[in-house]
Write an enzyme that holds these catalytic residues in place. Structure first.
Site, short mmCIF file in Angstrom:
data_model
loop_
_atom_site.label_atom_id
_atom_site.label_comp_id
_atom_site.label_asym_id
_atom_site.label_seq_id
_atom_site.Cartn_x
_atom_site.Cartn_y
_atom_site.Cartn_z
N GLU A 1 0.82 -1.21 0.00
CA GLU A 1 0.00 0.00 0.00
C GLU A 1 0.86 1.27 0.00
OE1 GLU A 1 -2.66 0.49 3.36
OE2 GLU A 1 -3.58 2.26 2.49
N LYS B 1 -2.58 -2.10 -3.05
CA LYS B 1 -3.62 -1.23 -2.48
C LYS B 1 -3.23 0.22 -2.74
CE LYS B 1 -6.03 -0.12 1.82
NZ LYS B 1 -6.70 -0.70 2.98
#
Ligand code: 13P
Length: 352
Positions: free
Chosen positions: A189, A231
């Protein structure tokens, strides 16, 4: 030349088949990830907004109500937990992890330890902490049921240097490499924040740079991309930007940016909501899936955009549990539809 992945690591070979299976399940169309991994400090901010005291029991009660919401959990492929929650038991003594598994979702764990100032090229840049001892924590989390993990890097698009970006991308790759050694799928992420006043093209340019560097670092560290879930942020203007963007523009620019940066062997992309309104986070995801034409599954890994409504409905009161579960079901269902490109604004009105 690229080094060949050794057949044996400290814990045996990397079990790519198992990693790939989990990654595919996490991004199964119709479902997505519930990011319920707010640190104790972050959940305090959420609880303050609904005047709930930030106690261990309240955190447990709140999360338990979501994991027991059987209908809503049908739209949830995996749940990201904070360290406290993965060891916590429900009021009746059942481990919360078991409730998640019984609901048909995969437990996951946030393993980064937040950020600290980097003191590098630009004042104010942050780097994510948590690599020290991670090789000791990961097998314990696996034993407790976690099959995926999350590590969040934070990039401010209005204040970044290559040194800062590289430090964060490299940490993401070190984390991902370790996760795979311990049979845990890393959610990678790199979050470009949406809070400032930058325009959408700045978000695009910074996100492109961050993603390119991140995949370069993953490559250097032999991370098997078939066993990774990305992500990212969507390509939106900063919240304080003078000019906001249409749903179509966000969807088109996000797809374009990801296509330019993300190899097609990555099974799936699960977006963060990053402070977008509930409905916009859903609308953007749905529009992207409606447009299609990309090689990965695209779904949600939302924190705020899934939980704001149930939190408000709950407000810390036991008698509001059913109401909170209904609010959670609605948002989970809307996002489940969005993961297939089937959400329509009318569906929101019907529920209201
Ligand atoms: P938001 O969807 O609230 O951005 O949270 C997702 C997340 O897990 C951020 O790390």
């Amino acid at each position: 030349m690229r080094g060949v992945r050794p057949a044996k690591t400290g814990r045996g070979h990397v079990n790519l088949e198992a990693l790939n299976k989990v990654a595919i399940a996490m991004v199964e169309p119709g479902r997505g990830i519930l990011a319920a991994d707010e640190s104790t400090g972050t959940i305090k901010k959420r609880f303050d907004a609904i005047s709930v005291e930030n106690t261990e029991d309240n955190r447990r009660d709140y999360r338990e109500l979501m994991f027991r919401a059987a209908e809503a959990m049908k739209y949830v492929s995996g749940v990201i937990l904070f360290d406290e929650t993965i060891w916590q038991k429900a009021k009746d003594g059942a481990p919360l992890v078991k409730l998640i598994e019984q609901a048909g979702a995969i437990p996951g764990i946030k393993v980064d330890e937040g950020t600290r100032p980097l003191h590098g090229a630009k004042p104010g840049e942050l780097v994510t902490k948590g690599l020290d001892g991670l090789d000791k924590r990961l097998p314990k989390y696996y034993e407790q049921g976690a099959r995926f993990a999350k590590w969040r890097a934070v990039i401010d698009p209005t204040n970044l240097s290559y040194a800062g970006l590289l430090a964060n991308a490299h940490a993401l790759a070190r984390y991902a490499n370790l996760c795979q050694e311990f049979d845990i799928v890393p959610i990678v992420e790199p979050e470009v924040l949406m809070d400032a006043d930058n325009d959408i093209d700045t978000t695009y340019a910074v996100t492109e740079w961050v993603l390119k560097e991140t995949f370069q670092q993953l490559y250097y560290l032999n991370v098997a991309l078939e066993g990774v879930v990305l992500k990212p942020n969507m390509i939106v203007p900063g919240k304080k930007a003078a000019k906001q963007a249409s749903v179509d523009e966000v969807a088109e620019k996000t797809i374009k940016c990801l296509k330019a940066c993300v190899p097609s062997v990555v099974p799936g992309i699960a977006f963060l909501s990053g402070g977008q309104s509930d409905e916009l986070a859903t609308a953007h995801l749905s529009r992207m899936n409606e447009i299609g034409g990309f090689p990965w599954k695209m779904t949600f890994s939302y924190g705020r955009a899934l939980q704001a409504a149930p939190q408000k409905a709950w407000s810390g009161k036991a008698e509001n549990v059913a109401k909170a579960q209904a609010a959670f079901l609605h948002r989970a269902r809307m996002n489940g539809l969005a993961s297939k490109g089937e959400w329509k604004p009318d569906l929101e009105k019907q529920a209201a």
